[in-house]
Write a protein that holds these residues in place. Structure first.
Motif, PDB file in Angstrom:
ATOM      1  N   PHE A 449       0.828  -1.207   0.000  1.00  0.00           N
ATOM      2  CA  PHE A 449       0.000   0.000   0.000  1.00  0.00           C
ATOM      3  C   PHE A 449       0.868   1.264   0.000  1.00  0.00           C
ATOM      4  CE2 PHE A 449      -2.622  -3.249   2.087  1.00  0.00           C
ATOM      5  CZ  PHE A 449      -3.766  -3.184   1.309  1.00  0.00           C
ATOM      6  N   LEU A 450       1.967   1.219   0.767  1.00  0.00           N
ATOM      7  CA  LEU A 450       2.785   2.419   0.932  1.00  0.00           C
ATOM      8  C   LEU A 450       3.527   2.800  -0.340  1.00  0.00           C
ATOM      9  CD1 LEU A 450       4.240   1.610   4.471  1.00  0.00           C
ATOM     10  CD2 LEU A 450       2.747   3.547   3.905  1.00  0.00           C
ATOM     11  N   SER A 451       3.954   1.816  -1.119  1.00  0.00           N
ATOM     12  CA  SER A 451       4.729   2.117  -2.324  1.00  0.00           C
ATOM     13  C   SER A 451       3.954   2.986  -3.314  1.00  0.00           C
ATOM     14  CB  SER A 451       5.185   0.810  -2.989  1.00  0.00           C
ATOM     15  OG  SER A 451       5.928   1.074  -4.160  1.00  0.00           O
ATOM     16  N   PRO A 452       2.730   2.624  -3.723  1.00  0.00           N
ATOM     17  CA  PRO A 452       1.985   3.515  -4.627  1.00  0.00           C
ATOM     18  C   PRO A 452       1.543   4.814  -3.960  1.00  0.00           C
ATOM     19  CG  PRO A 452       0.660   1.589  -4.058  1.00  0.00           C
ATOM     20  CD  PRO A 452       2.035   1.329  -3.546  1.00  0.00           C
ATOM     21  N   ILE A 453       1.271   4.789  -2.649  1.00  0.00           N
ATOM     22  CA  ILE A 453       0.866   6.024  -1.964  1.00  0.00           C
ATOM     23  C   ILE A 453       1.993   7.047  -1.993  1.00  0.00           C
ATOM     24  CG2 ILE A 453       0.353   7.006   0.311  1.00  0.00           C
ATOM     25  CD1 ILE A 453      -1.326   4.511   0.872  1.00  0.00           C
ATOM     26  N   ILE A 454       3.203   6.608  -1.697  1.00  0.00           N
ATOM     27  CA  ILE A 454       4.350   7.527  -1.719  1.00  0.00           C
ATOM     28  C   ILE A 454       4.619   8.006  -3.139  1.00  0.00           C
ATOM     29  CG2 ILE A 454       6.862   7.628  -1.410  1.00  0.00           C
ATOM     30  CD1 ILE A 454       6.445   5.975   1.135  1.00  0.00           C
ATOM     31  N   LEU A 455       4.400   7.135  -4.111  1.00  0.00           N
ATOM     32  CA  LEU A 455       4.541   7.548  -5.515  1.00  0.00           C
ATOM     33  C   LEU A 455       3.562   8.671  -5.844  1.00  0.00           C
ATOM     34  CD1 LEU A 455       5.751   7.015  -8.362  1.00  0.00           C
ATOM     35  CD2 LEU A 455       3.848   5.426  -8.718  1.00  0.00           C
ATOM     36  N   LEU A 456       2.321   8.538  -5.391  1.00  0.00           N
ATOM     37  CA  LEU A 456       1.322   9.585  -5.628  1.00  0.00           C
ATOM     38  C   LEU A 456       1.734  10.890  -4.948  1.00  0.00           C
ATOM     39  CD1 LEU A 456      -1.954   7.513  -5.172  1.00  0.00           C
ATOM     40  CD2 LEU A 456      -1.102   8.490  -7.301  1.00  0.00           C
ATOM     41  N   LEU A 457       2.290  10.797  -3.749  1.00  0.00           N
ATOM     42  CA  LEU A 457       2.767  12.003  -3.063  1.00  0.00           C
ATOM     43  C   LEU A 457       3.908  12.659  -3.826  1.00  0.00           C
ATOM     44  CD1 LEU A 457       2.672  10.808   0.671  1.00  0.00           C
ATOM     45  CD2 LEU A 457       1.112  12.398  -0.473  1.00  0.00           C
ATOM     46  N   MET A 458       4.745  11.859  -4.460  1.00  0.00           N
ATOM     47  CA  MET A 458       5.805  12.421  -5.304  1.00  0.00           C
ATOM     48  C   MET A 458       5.204  13.246  -6.436  1.00  0.00           C
ATOM     49  SD  MET A 458       8.543   9.309  -5.754  1.00  0.00           S
ATOM     50  CE  MET A 458       9.664   8.817  -4.452  1.00  0.00           C
ATOM     51  N   GLY A 459       4.163  12.695  -7.062  1.00  0.00           N
ATOM     52  CA  GLY A 459       3.527  13.422  -8.156  1.00  0.00           C
ATOM     53  C   GLY A 459       2.879  14.705  -7.691  1.00  0.00           C
TER      54      GLY A 459
END
Length: 491
Positions: A449-459
């Protein structure tokens, strides 16, 4: 490396291209069939997926106008894409049984119970899994070998199996993403035309941030699990193991040989296959198993009588034959995914998702959605990398972004979430190998869950987003025929 060339929107004749409404019909049908079959009637996924195949085939034949030959070709392409997965599944099931019979997995459990405590077990299991997966370049190899032993150790320490499975998955996918030996890491770099080490470096900050948060959460879970070991359980398990198997360093030879081959660069399938032969040889030479009985265990599984019910359950395995249940789901899901690709449904969905992009934040979100959708629809983590990687490249160029942004995005949201989909190859493999269902371990698979969430925060924030200079953007635009657009971040 898998050979898979998805149909792209622009490569499909407009006269044969399904509309968005038509493309959504088989998707809606699949969702309904899975929901009704699994949730309402409690069926296993095989026949709900079969209903989806039948519905999609009839819809494609009589509404979209595809021939039966076209549909068979789509099924063949889907199965070809997943053939390596199917072979690895069968091999790992045989490997687990042979290593149990050889005393390799019982030995790991025996010594692991001496070294670990409930308080530190979950974070240590995650870190150890990450190190092994990084070294061998395969999340599946690490989970199918070390992971099985960690499940047994965790049960002996009173840790619920779903928690242990979640920690193992967080570790193996972290290590896999950062390893230059990983096939998915190489694939993500290749389909986006990104240098391999540039791709790995681009993933590092987000990967380590997600993993660090996961480790903290596992440490908290470990504190809550402390003190739950029934009196005498560890000693009882060790006694039961020692009374049934010869426990000595020599039983770890299959493990050492398999990992050595992986470290040397031998692909997963031959390395795991060698592990089966080594397990059988160790079973014969060390445990005194007869030749036929040793191979029979690899084929049909193990059912030891150790005198302790808990240990019997932990060391039960179904062998090569037991892999048929999991593989039948994989075959159905891959067949359906191949048909959806052949009909152009996946290409149309990817195209319309791409039209939602107006800046870095929305482009990142669409990439995440595309990768996860491919895991759901095509049931194969390779598709979650290849399809968005090949269809969204021009959009990243139009936003003036370097290709490593795309390669990072598809792996952070595709590879890692495969294990969260019950009928996807990742979910099937991990659930079958670790003996914990996808829905049971999912709440504890924090990294997924954390991997895509942090990716979205990067965007959203622009953190770690790498832009091209104007010269690179103009050159790339002229090559792809794209149009320069707003600067990154203008959403």
């Amino acid at each position: 490396m898998v050979e898979f060339e998805p149909r792209l929107f622009e490569d499909i004749d407009p006269a044969e291209r399904p509309s968005l409404a038509a493309a959504l019909v088989p998707i809606a049908g699949m969702i309904v069939f899975l929901s009704v079959g699994i949730v309402a009637f409690g069926l296993d996924p095989q026949f709900p997926l079969f209903w989806g195949i039948a519905f999609t085939g009839l819809f494609a034949r009589y509404h979209l106008g595809l021939s039966w030959a076209d549909l068979y070709e789509g099924i063949s392409d889907g199965l070809l894409m997943g053939m390596k997965v199917i072979l690895i599944m069968f091999t790992v099931y045989a490997l687990i049984a042979s290593w149990i019979q050889a005393g390799t997995i019982p030995g790991l459990m025996y010594y692991g119970l001496e070294l670990l405590t409930p308080v530190v077990f979950l974070p240590v299991a995650a870190v150890f899994s990450a190190v092994i997966a990084f070294a061998v370049g395969s999340s599946w190899t690490a989970a199918g070998t070390l992971g099985v032993a960690l499940i047994g150790i965790g049960s002996g320490l009173g840790i619920p199996a779903p928690m242990t499975a979640g920690a193992i998955l967080s570790g193996v996918y972290t290590g896999d993403k950062q390893s230059p030996l990983s096939d998915t890491t190489n694939l993500a770099a290749a389909v986006t035309n990104t240098d391999l080490y540039e791709h790995i470096n681009a993933m590092r900050a987000g990967t380590l941030t997600a993993f660090a948060i996961a480790i903290v959460l596992y440490a908290v879970l470990g504190l809550n699990a402390a003190g739950n070991i029934p009196a005498g359980r560890v000693e009882g398990i060790q006694t039961a193991i020692q009374g049934t198997y010869i426990v000595s360093p020599i039983v770890f030879l299959p493990l050492v040989l398999t990992f050595a081959l992986a470290l040397y660069g031998i692909p997963a399938l031959p390395a795991l296959g060698t592990g089966v032969f080594a397990g059988v040889a160790t079973s014969i030479l060390v445990q005194g198993t007869e030749f036929g009985a040793a191979w029979s265990a690899a084929q049909s599984g193990t059912d030891p009588e150790t005198g302790m019910e808990l240990v019997n359950g932990l060391l039960q395995s179904s062998g090569l034959i037991g892999g048929a249940w999991i593989v039948s789901i994989a075959i159905a899901a891959l067949s359906l995914g191949g048909m959806l690709d052949r009909t152009g449904v996946l290409a149309v969905l990817a195209h319309h998702l791409g039209r939602l992009c107006h800046g870095v934040a929305s482009l990142t979100g669409v990439t995440v959605l595309s990768a996860i959708s491919m895991n759901v629809l095509a049931a194969e983590q390779y598709a979650s990398i290849v399809v968005p990687g090949m269809t969204l490249g021009n959009l990243y160029n139009d936003q003036g972004l370097k290709t490593k942004n795309l390669s990072r995005a598809i792996e952070a949201s595709g590879t890692t979430t495969s294990a969260l989909i019950p009928w996807s190859s990742g979910g099937l493999f991990m659930a079958g190998t670790l003996g914990v269902s996808t829905l049971e371990y999912a709440p504890y698979y924090f990294f997924g869950f954390l991997s895509p969430i942090i990716l979205l925060l990067m965007g959203l924030t622009g953190w770690q987003i790498a832009s091209k200079d104007r010269t690179e953007t103009v050159e790339a635009t002229s090559r792809t025929g794209g149009v320069e657009s707003a600067a990154p971040g203008e959403d």
